[in-house]
Design a protein around this motif. Structure first.
Motif, PDB file in Angstrom:
ATOM      1  N   TYR A 160      -4.543   4.790   7.255  1.00  0.00           N
ATOM      2  CA  TYR A 160      -3.082   4.819   7.214  1.00  0.00           C
ATOM      3  C   TYR A 160      -2.562   4.922   8.651  1.00  0.00           C
ATOM      4  O   TYR A 160      -2.968   5.815   9.400  1.00  0.00           O
ATOM      5  N   CYS A 196       2.368  14.203   0.880  1.00  0.00           N
ATOM      6  CA  CYS A 196       1.185  13.360   0.648  1.00  0.00           C
ATOM      7  C   CYS A 196       0.231  13.996  -0.351  1.00  0.00           C
ATOM      8  O   CYS A 196      -0.392  13.301  -1.165  1.00  0.00           O
ATOM      9  N   PRO A 253       0.922  11.812  -3.939  1.00  0.00           N
ATOM     10  CA  PRO A 253       0.151  10.834  -3.157  1.00  0.00           C
ATOM     11  C   PRO A 253       0.512   9.380  -3.449  1.00  0.00           C
ATOM     12  O   PRO A 253       0.557   8.560  -2.527  1.00  0.00           O
ATOM     13  N   THR A 254       0.766   9.047  -4.698  1.00  0.00           N
ATOM     14  CA  THR A 254       1.075   7.655  -5.030  1.00  0.00           C
ATOM     15  C   THR A 254       2.393   7.224  -4.403  1.00  0.00           C
ATOM     16  O   THR A 254       2.507   6.126  -3.837  1.00  0.00           O
ATOM     17  N   ARG A 311       1.915   6.945  -0.668  1.00  0.00           N
ATOM     18  CA  ARG A 311       1.125   5.750  -0.355  1.00  0.00           C
ATOM     19  C   ARG A 311       2.044   4.527  -0.301  1.00  0.00           C
ATOM     20  O   ARG A 311       1.976   3.730   0.639  1.00  0.00           O
ATOM     21  N   THR A 334      -4.430  -1.384   3.991  1.00  0.00           N
ATOM     22  CA  THR A 334      -4.323  -0.735   2.685  1.00  0.00           C
ATOM     23  C   THR A 334      -5.601   0.043   2.395  1.00  0.00           C
ATOM     24  O   THR A 334      -6.586  -0.510   1.901  1.00  0.00           O
ATOM     25  N   MET A 358      -6.257   8.029  -0.793  1.00  0.00           N
ATOM     26  CA  MET A 358      -4.871   8.457  -0.766  1.00  0.00           C
ATOM     27  C   MET A 358      -4.523   9.097   0.589  1.00  0.00           C
ATOM     28  O   MET A 358      -5.403   9.586   1.297  1.00  0.00           O
ATOM     29  N   PRO A 359      -3.224   9.109   0.952  1.00  0.00           N
ATOM     30  CA  PRO A 359      -2.824   9.688   2.237  1.00  0.00           C
ATOM     31  C   PRO A 359      -3.293  11.130   2.396  1.00  0.00           C
ATOM     32  O   PRO A 359      -3.213  11.927   1.478  1.00  0.00           O
TER      33      PRO A 359
END
Length: 493
Positions: free
Chosen positions: A213, A255, A259-260, A263, A284, A288-289
């Motif tokens: 990320y 985050c 998370p979704t 993201r 990508t 997850m972040p």
């Protein structure tokens, strides 16, 4: 064998070591202090790493010391400026005269009979062995091995006719003008190197096994610069520090909690930066972040280099090095004159020294960390370990404050020894960085200290929580056991 005795010895003259030394010198001017440093200059990380573009990965209002605010409005400062800042801070507090250079610390042994540490050092230039003794020992060596970075075994690496370089050992005379460069990696070092070399090199390719990320941050704090026209500089700095601490925490908590949603937010941010012509598959991540650290780029410099065609990103697996570059699993070949292996670091605790208590070996991972500053069953030892989800210095600052509080409490009450004891059996066996899935963390699980399930043994990585625990909570909490002062030893040196 020469002997030197001090009240406090700090190992490491980097950001944490100099900061802690300044705090102790300020709060305890009567105590003798020595800072033992392996290199010939202070600065730690910021003196060791010399690769193009090296800079902070956190804003300087929170990365700088609380007791000596950063006064420039550049958000991510270059490495040389950070080293100068550390050096100036040391000089301002007289710590520059207390640093002993060129000493590799190989062992530290606690004697219960003498209530002192004996620290064995080797002067690397001559091989001379020296012993330093102290009542309280602080390790501020960071968490990686200065002798070797992490370097995976790449098939055919001996075939490559060009130069192979690890960022930890960057040649000062490296000429990459007009050359094809491949940077292997996708972390903070890689995203710093690529835009810094782009434009001078013929082309720079960031070759990654998997994306990270990445988000753009302003290179210059315009808000603070405007406020400084109307408000005192100290107030502006204090406001900026509070704002940035709150913002960083909000991003991290968001985050972890959503998370979704985060993201989607982070990926949309990248799409706006790179434009429609860049393949988003290269940005990508599969995770997850904040399962791994986020990478910050000032003013989107990486994205600008990509849009200008001066750099590119390739996501693939390495099949083998060749004479002229790298062959990928997909069959594609990347030509290279220079290959930079930005593949990470080797984690090493306490600078690799051998730790013993009354002659019995102790390993950090065998004990719990107490308030993430002291170590279970090890007397009068502090180790400085910063945050992984916020600027390192936020934690080293308040850890230094806690050490000062502890030393004052011991002095006021006639204590010579402070030892954390887990009498409540709060251990759960988890590592202090289990929340992170980064490769360097996974490789180091067997070396890192453990944390407990509750109380002062649990590592929260939460600045607000830690401020209360380290700055306000009582020193005597039933977990930290004290022993009375013994007769003073004669000082030598």
């Amino acid at each position: 064998m020469t002997n030197h005795d001090f009240d406090v010895i700090i190992i490491g003259a980097g950001l944490s070591g100099i900061g802690t030394a300044c705090q102790i010198a300020s709060q305890h001017p009567d105590k003798t202090i020595a800072v033992l440093e392996r290199r010939e200059r202070l600065g730690g990380t910021w003196d060791l790493f010399r690769y193009p573009g090296i800079r902070s990965d956190s804003d300087m209002f929170t990365f700088g010391y609380k007791f000596r605010p950063w006064v420039d409005y550049k958000v991510l400062a270059p490495g040389a400026a950070i080293r100068d800042y550390i050096s100036d801070t040391a000089a301002e507090h007289g710590i520059d005269e207390k640093v002993h250079y060129g000493l590799k610390i190989v062992a530290a042994d606690w004697s219960s009979d003498e209530a002192r540490w004996a620290v064995t050092a080797v002067r690397e230039a001559t091989g001379e062995k020296l012993t330093y003794t102290c009542g309280f020992l602080v390790s501020a060596t960071g968490y990686y091995n200065h002798d070797a970075g992490f370097l995976p075994t790449f098939p055919g690496s001996d075939q490559f006719d060009g130069q192979q370089i690890h960022p930890q050992f960057w040649p000062e005379d490296l000429d990459y003008a007009g050359k094809k460069v491949v940077v292997i990696g996708s972390g903070a070092t890689a995203v710093t190197l690529v835009p810094s070399m782009a434009g001078t090199a013929e082309h720079v390719t960031m070759l990654q096994r998997s994306p990270s990320y990445i988000f753009a941050v302003p290179a210059f704090d315009k808000i603070s610069a405007v406020l400084n026209r109307f408000l005192p500089e100290k107030l502006v700095n204090r406001l900026a520090r509070k704002r940035n601490i709150a913002l960083q925490r909000a991003i991290y908590v968001s985050c972890r909690r959503w998370p979704t949603m985060m993201r989607r937010f982070l990926l949309a941010h990248v799409r706006r930066q790179v434009g429609p012509s860049v393949d988003m598959a290269n940005f990508t991540p599969a995770y997850m972040p904040w399962d791994e650290r986020l990478c910050a780029v000032p003013d989107g410099d990486l994205f600008n280099a990509l849009k200008a065609g001066e750099a590119s990103v390739v996501t693939d697996q390495i099949d083998t090095f060749t004479k002229t570059g790298i062959k990928l699993k997909s069959g594609r070949e990347l030509e290279a004159d220079i290959i930079v292996t930005a593949t990470g670091l080797q984690v090493q605790m306490l600078g690799g020294l051998k730790l013993t208590v009354d002659g019995e070996p102790r390993e950090l991972h065998d004990g719990l960390t107490y308030k993430a500053v002291l170590v279970e069953d090890v007397p009068n030892l502090a180790w400085i370990f910063g945050y992984t989800n916020a600027p390192w210095t936020l934690k080293s600052d308040i850890a230094g404050e806690y050490i000062c509080r502890l030393l004052a409490h011991m002095e006021d009450n006639g204590y010579a020894v402070a030892t954390p004891r887990d009498d409540d059996a709060s251990a759960d066996g988890g590592g202090i960085l289990d929340a992170l899935q980064s490769g360097y963390v996974q490789r180091a699980k067997h070396t890192l200290p453990r944390q407990g399930s509750r109380g002062p043994w649990k590592v929260t990585m939460d600045y607000g929580h830690d401020c209360k625990m380290l700055q306000d909570d009582p020193i005597e909490d039933g977990h930290l056991q004290f022993e009375a002062r013994r007769p003073a030893l004669a000082r030598v040196g």
